[in-house]
Design an enzyme around this catalytic site. Structure first.
Site, short mmCIF file in Angstrom:
data_model
loop_
_atom_site.label_atom_id
_atom_site.label_comp_id
_atom_site.label_asym_id
_atom_site.label_seq_id
_atom_site.Cartn_x
_atom_site.Cartn_y
_atom_site.Cartn_z
N ARG A 26 -1.16 -8.44 13.40
CA ARG A 26 -1.66 -7.35 12.56
C ARG A 26 -2.57 -7.91 11.46
O ARG A 26 -3.59 -7.32 11.13
CB ARG A 26 -0.50 -6.57 11.93
CG ARG A 26 0.25 -5.73 12.95
CD ARG A 26 1.59 -5.27 12.42
NE ARG A 26 1.51 -4.31 11.34
CZ ARG A 26 2.51 -4.03 10.52
NH1 ARG A 26 3.68 -4.64 10.65
NH2 ARG A 26 2.36 -3.13 9.57
N LYS B 1 0.83 -1.22 0.00
CA LYS B 1 0.00 0.00 0.00
C LYS B 1 0.86 1.26 0.00
O LYS B 1 0.63 2.17 -0.76
CB LYS B 1 -0.84 0.09 1.29
CG LYS B 1 -1.99 -0.82 1.41
CD LYS B 1 -2.82 -0.46 2.64
CE LYS B 1 -2.10 -0.32 3.94
NZ LYS B 1 -1.82 -1.42 4.76
N ARG C 1 12.05 -7.49 5.71
CA ARG C 1 12.33 -6.13 5.28
C ARG C 1 12.98 -5.28 6.37
O ARG C 1 12.79 -5.50 7.56
CB ARG C 1 11.07 -5.46 4.74
CG ARG C 1 10.14 -4.93 5.78
CD ARG C 1 8.97 -4.20 5.17
NE ARG C 1 8.13 -3.61 6.19
CZ ARG C 1 7.04 -2.91 5.96
NH1 ARG C 1 6.63 -2.72 4.73
NH2 ARG C 1 6.35 -2.40 6.95
N ARG D 96 -9.83 1.79 9.20
CA ARG D 96 -9.60 0.38 9.50
C ARG D 96 -10.78 -0.24 10.24
O ARG D 96 -10.78 -1.44 10.47
CB ARG D 96 -8.35 0.23 10.37
CG ARG D 96 -7.05 0.06 9.59
CD ARG D 96 -5.94 0.19 10.62
NE ARG D 96 -4.75 -0.55 10.32
CZ ARG D 96 -3.65 -0.01 9.80
NH1 ARG D 96 -3.63 1.24 9.43
NH2 ARG D 96 -2.57 -0.75 9.65
N ARG E 129 11.52 -2.86 11.90
CA ARG E 129 10.46 -2.27 12.70
C ARG E 129 9.99 -3.29 13.74
O ARG E 129 9.86 -4.46 13.43
CB ARG E 129 9.28 -1.88 11.79
CG ARG E 129 9.39 -0.47 11.28
CD ARG E 129 8.37 -0.17 10.21
NE ARG E 129 7.02 -0.60 10.49
CZ ARG E 129 6.00 -0.42 9.64
NH1 ARG E 129 6.20 0.18 8.48
NH2 ARG E 129 4.80 -0.84 9.93
#
Ligand code: AMP
Length: 215
Positions: free
Chosen positions: A171, A13, A127, A88, A160
């Protein structure tokens, strides 16, 4: 042009939103980025949101509503925006409807990027993100704490906290639990452009632009 970009965490996104924002000359509003910046700055909002974000849970709707209202009322959003990470929940979608009605903005496009959870987990747990400029790399490209290849800052790439596998799974669970309701809320109100998020970046962009121009 008003666009909401929707999809599970890690589906691409943010990457697509940045490209589309440049293409249509509209700001990219990422509620995740706004919260991360607030957490880094240790602002009042950041201190409230820190633990919630690090656990991969959702920040309360009233807090998010105020952030989005302030942002969308800003002059820079006068000609439109691409909203990434909001709404959301159905309550957030209702708050957004009110904000857009008050601003007299009616035609909104909704882009939904899809991908399987296993593809997402693999992508996100591999990542690294530059803590200064947000550049994203896969961790076999450069090591943690390497110099950023975009902004040049030293010791920049970090994993992160919410990209740890356990948090990613949470999540995704939160996403699936709430997303179906938000999508069904929008089904009769907006045209939903569905795009395969597993395609190469340029193909995803191509499809998004094609669909936006068709509708
Ligand atoms: P993102 O970068 O969009 O995946 O957002 C990172 C985290 O910020 C999420 O896992 C949530 O904890 C929080 N967050 C971002 N946007 C929202 C939102 N619209 N509502 C509640 N929490 C949010």
């Amino acid at each position: 042009m008003q666009i909401i970009i929707f999809g599970s965490p890690g589906v691409g996104k943010g990457t697509q939103a940045k490209i589309i924002a440049l293409k249509f000359n509209i700001p990219h509003i990422s509620t995740g980025d706004i919260l991360r910046e607030a957490i880094n700055d240790q602002s009042e909002l950041g201190n409230k949101a820190k633990e919630i974000v690090e656990r991969g849970e959702l920040v309360p709707d009233d807090i998010m509503g105020e952030i989005v209202k302030d942002t969308l009322h800003n002059e820079k959003c006068r000609n439109g925006f691409i909203l990434d990470g909001y709404p959301r929940t159905v309550a957030q979608a209702r708050i957004l409807d009110n904000i857009l009605n008050n601003l007299n903005k009616n035609k909104t496009h909704l882009i939904k990027l899809d991908a399987d959870d296993d593809v997402i987990v693999k992508r996100l747990s591999n990542r690294l993100v530059c803590k200064k400029c947000g550049n994203i790399i896969v961790n076999h490209e450069l090591k943690e704490n390497s110099k950023c290849k975009v902004c040049g800052s030293e010791n920049s790439y970090i994993k992160r906290k919410d990209d740890e596998e356990e948090v990613i799974r949470r999540r995704l669970k939160v996403y699936h639990e709430t997303t179906a309701q938000v999508i069904s809320y929008y089904k009769d109100k907006l045209h939903i452009h569905e795009v395969d998020g597993t395609l190469p970046i340029e193909k995803v962009t191509e499809q998004i632009i094609f669909q936006l121009k068709m509708n």
